[in-house]
Design a protein around this motif. Structure first.
Motif, PDB file in Angstrom:
ATOM      1  N   PHE A  86       0.834  -1.201   0.000  1.00 29.93           N
ATOM      2  CA  PHE A  86       0.000   0.000   0.000  1.00 29.93           C
ATOM      3  C   PHE A  86       0.873   1.256   0.000  1.00 29.93           C
ATOM      4  N   PHE A  87       1.921   1.261   0.822  1.00 35.74           N
ATOM      5  CA  PHE A  87       2.838   2.404   0.859  1.00 35.74           C
ATOM      6  C   PHE A  87       3.574   2.569  -0.468  1.00 35.74           C
ATOM      7  N   ARG A  88       3.993   1.476  -1.056  1.00 38.33           N
ATOM      8  CA  ARG A  88       4.692   1.553  -2.334  1.00 38.33           C
ATOM      9  C   ARG A  88       3.770   2.120  -3.417  1.00 38.33           C
ATOM     10  N   ARG A  99      -2.603  13.366  -7.513  1.00 35.02           N
ATOM     11  CA  ARG A  99      -3.025  13.991  -6.251  1.00 35.02           C
ATOM     12  C   ARG A  99      -4.294  13.317  -5.758  1.00 35.02           C
ATOM     13  N   ARG A 100      -4.300  12.965  -4.495  1.00 37.38           N
ATOM     14  CA  ARG A 100      -5.481  12.344  -3.892  1.00 37.38           C
ATOM     15  C   ARG A 100      -6.210  13.367  -3.046  1.00 37.38           C
ATOM     16  N   GLU A 101      -7.520  13.340  -3.116  1.00 33.99           N
ATOM     17  CA  GLU A 101      -8.334  14.210  -2.273  1.00 33.99           C
ATOM     18  C   GLU A 101      -8.339  13.716  -0.826  1.00 33.99           C
ATOM     19  N   ASP A 102      -8.463  12.411  -0.685  1.00 31.66           N
ATOM     20  CA  ASP A 102      -8.487  11.835   0.654  1.00 31.66           C
ATOM     21  C   ASP A 102      -7.524  10.657   0.717  1.00 31.66           C
ATOM     22  N   PHE A 103      -7.052  10.447   1.905  1.00 28.39           N
ATOM     23  CA  PHE A 103      -6.120   9.347   2.152  1.00 28.39           C
ATOM     24  C   PHE A 103      -6.814   8.384   3.089  1.00 28.39           C
TER      25      PHE A 103
END
Length: 129
Positions: A86-88, A99-103
């Motif tokens: 997931f981190f990779r 760009r992500r709006e939410d994480f």
């Protein structure tokens, strides 16, 4: 038990735990700046734990706090292991400019991190007293 070891051995344990955590982050995310920031934050946390241990009413020694730090940081590295893919993926998206709006960090990963840090901290408490 472990707190009765000479200070140099306990410092080596803390250094190994810090290296393990920083190496894991560098390996999983491949962001060199993050590894350096995590190294500085880890050293700050280590020094903070030693200072807080000395200020407490029961006066934990530096060796005891270094054992606690070593086990907690190792538990953190172990707890983050299942979320390495997931981190990779997040790091690859960030490098590509996405760009992500939410994480949204999956709850199962969060629970495993909490569980491993708590178990390792409890084990450190038992071995440090």
């Amino acid at each position: 038990m472990l707190a009765h070891l000479p200070l140099i051995y306990v410092l080596l344990m803390a250094a190994f735990a810090t290296f393990l955590f920083c190496f894991a982050l560098q390996r999983w995310m491949r962001i060199r700046k993050l590894a350096w920031v995590s190294l500085v934050v880890s050293i700050g946390c280590c020094l903070g734990m030693v200072a807080v241990g000395g200020l407490q009413r029961q006066h934990w020694s530096a060796q005891q706090m270094l054992v606690m730090y070593s086990f907690a940081w190792t538990g953190l590295a172990i707890g983050l292991f299942p979320s390495r893919k997931f981190f990779r993926q997040l790091a690859d998206e960030a490098r590509r400019g996405v760009r992500r709006e939410d994480f949204e960090y999956p709850a199962r990963y969060g629970w495993f991190v909490c569980f491993s840090v708590i178990v390792m901290s409890f084990l450190a408490f038992l071995l440090a007293t």
